[in-house]
Design a protein around this motif. Sequence first.
Motif, mmCIF file in Angstrom:
data_model
loop_
_atom_site.group_PDB
_atom_site.id
_atom_site.type_symbol
_atom_site.label_atom_id
_atom_site.label_comp_id
_atom_site.label_asym_id
_atom_site.label_seq_id
_atom_site.Cartn_x
_atom_site.Cartn_y
_atom_site.Cartn_z
ATOM 1 N N ARG A 182 -8.988 98.546 -3.486
ATOM 2 C CA ARG A 182 -7.603 98.180 -2.720
ATOM 3 C C ARG A 182 -6.911 99.163 -2.213
ATOM 4 O O ARG A 182 -6.669 99.948 -3.256
ATOM 5 C CB ARG A 182 -6.906 96.887 -2.943
ATOM 6 C CG ARG A 182 -7.935 95.605 -3.109
ATOM 7 C CD ARG A 182 -7.135 94.437 -3.759
ATOM 8 N NE ARG A 182 -5.719 94.179 -2.916
ATOM 9 C CZ ARG A 182 -4.848 93.449 -3.604
ATOM 10 N NH1 ARG A 182 -5.074 93.113 -4.739
ATOM 11 N NH2 ARG A 182 -3.860 93.528 -3.036
ATOM 12 N N ASP A 183 -6.042 99.337 -1.217
ATOM 13 C CA ASP A 183 -4.857 100.164 -0.958
ATOM 14 C C ASP A 183 -3.982 99.794 -1.822
ATOM 15 O O ASP A 183 -3.564 98.581 -1.949
ATOM 16 C CB ASP A 183 -4.299 100.144 0.391
ATOM 17 C CG ASP A 183 -5.430 100.616 1.711
ATOM 18 O OD1 ASP A 183 -6.407 101.643 1.060
ATOM 19 O OD2 ASP A 183 -5.342 100.301 2.642
ATOM 20 N N PHE A 184 -3.401 100.851 -2.474
ATOM 21 C CA PHE A 184 -2.418 100.743 -3.414
ATOM 22 C C PHE A 184 -0.878 100.782 -2.778
ATOM 23 O O PHE A 184 -0.618 101.580 -2.146
ATOM 24 C CB PHE A 184 -2.152 101.944 -4.625
ATOM 25 C CG PHE A 184 -1.003 101.706 -5.460
ATOM 26 C CD1 PHE A 184 -0.973 100.634 -6.388
ATOM 27 C CD2 PHE A 184 0.010 102.395 -5.513
ATOM 28 C CE1 PHE A 184 0.095 100.686 -7.171
ATOM 29 C CE2 PHE A 184 1.117 102.419 -6.308
ATOM 30 C CZ PHE A 184 1.095 101.233 -7.053
ATOM 31 N N VAL A 185 -0.481 99.348 -2.862
ATOM 32 C CA VAL A 185 1.042 99.437 -2.101
ATOM 33 C C VAL A 185 1.931 98.437 -3.016
ATOM 34 O O VAL A 185 1.713 97.465 -3.090
ATOM 35 C CB VAL A 185 0.688 98.350 -0.794
ATOM 36 C CG1 VAL A 185 2.205 98.504 -0.113
ATOM 37 C CG2 VAL A 185 -0.125 98.918 0.104
ATOM 38 N N PRO A 186 2.737 99.428 -3.629
ATOM 39 C CA PRO A 186 3.678 98.721 -4.841
ATOM 40 C C PRO A 186 4.598 97.758 -3.957
ATOM 41 O O PRO A 186 5.006 97.872 -2.841
ATOM 42 C CB PRO A 186 4.359 99.882 -5.306
ATOM 43 C CG PRO A 186 4.341 100.939 -4.266
ATOM 44 C CD PRO A 186 3.183 100.727 -3.574
ATOM 45 N N ALA A 187 4.985 96.779 -4.858
ATOM 46 C CA ALA A 187 5.814 95.599 -4.369
ATOM 47 C C ALA A 187 7.361 96.327 -4.010
ATOM 48 O O ALA A 187 8.234 95.641 -3.130
ATOM 49 C CB ALA A 187 6.068 94.591 -5.272
ATOM 50 N N GLY A 188 7.506 97.184 -4.732
ATOM 51 C CA GLY A 188 9.145 97.821 -4.596
ATOM 52 C C GLY A 188 9.259 99.230 -5.267
ATOM 53 O O GLY A 188 8.088 99.772 -5.757
ATOM 54 N N ASP A 189 10.406 99.666 -5.694
ATOM 55 C CA ASP A 189 10.721 100.787 -6.447
ATOM 56 C C ASP A 189 11.494 100.241 -7.672
ATOM 57 O O ASP A 189 12.478 99.799 -7.552
ATOM 58 C CB ASP A 189 11.587 101.729 -5.622
ATOM 59 C CG ASP A 189 12.038 102.949 -6.217
ATOM 60 O OD1 ASP A 189 11.057 103.524 -6.963
ATOM 61 O OD2 ASP A 189 13.058 103.425 -5.897
#
Length: 243
Positions: A12-19
Amino acid sequence: MKLYDTLSGQKRDFVPAGDPVKMYVCGITPYAPAHIGHALSYVIFDVLRRYLEFKGYRVKHVQNFTDVDDKVIQRAAQEGTTTNELTQRFIDDFFSNMDALNVLRAHVYPKATQEVPRMVQVISGLIQKGYAYVAGGDVYFRVRSDEDYGKLSHRSLEGMMAGARVEPGAQKEDPLDFALWKAAKPGEPSWDSPWGPGRPGWHIECTSMAITYLGEQLDIHGGGQDLVFPHHENEIAQSESYT
């Protein structure tokens, strides 16, 4: 960047929830010297963290030590030493090996023995919500109360029962239920709880420490493939039930 996701069984594409990116990696049970399997796991997650930082992400990396466990207690008894002395010796050995491999230190290394009050809080919440029950001085998680139990390791409850490597406990409602809290036995380390003196089960430790240091949602939860079942399966079940 794509990462293989155990839950979906796909890259899956890595897309973090935030910083920052929140990364929890299961640590060692320090009852024996670190081995090549540990090296493999922690070098891999070190490379992943370094790459994320290279790409401009901030990463908060938490890795625990399971410093109370059946193996720890047994090894300490065999050596005629305390569990604290034993675990500290092997924690020092672990750091020495990781430093030699140039593995970056995690930002936080919580020890299970220092986080017990929070674990008691999480277990109490699971009992209140009906996901766990007290049996004698033990507390168990009701596996069948979690509707999608088995989703991480892609196993069915029927298949687990057929495999029946799960030892039924005399006090369990169901053979598949697992311990959140174990009543104290003579000579073992123990802590006070609403259910009497005892110690936490293995799986609840990581749930509690992950929530305490990273919050209710993680971006990356790492560990050896041998931990997918039962450890991470039980962890995701109790974490999602609690939150």
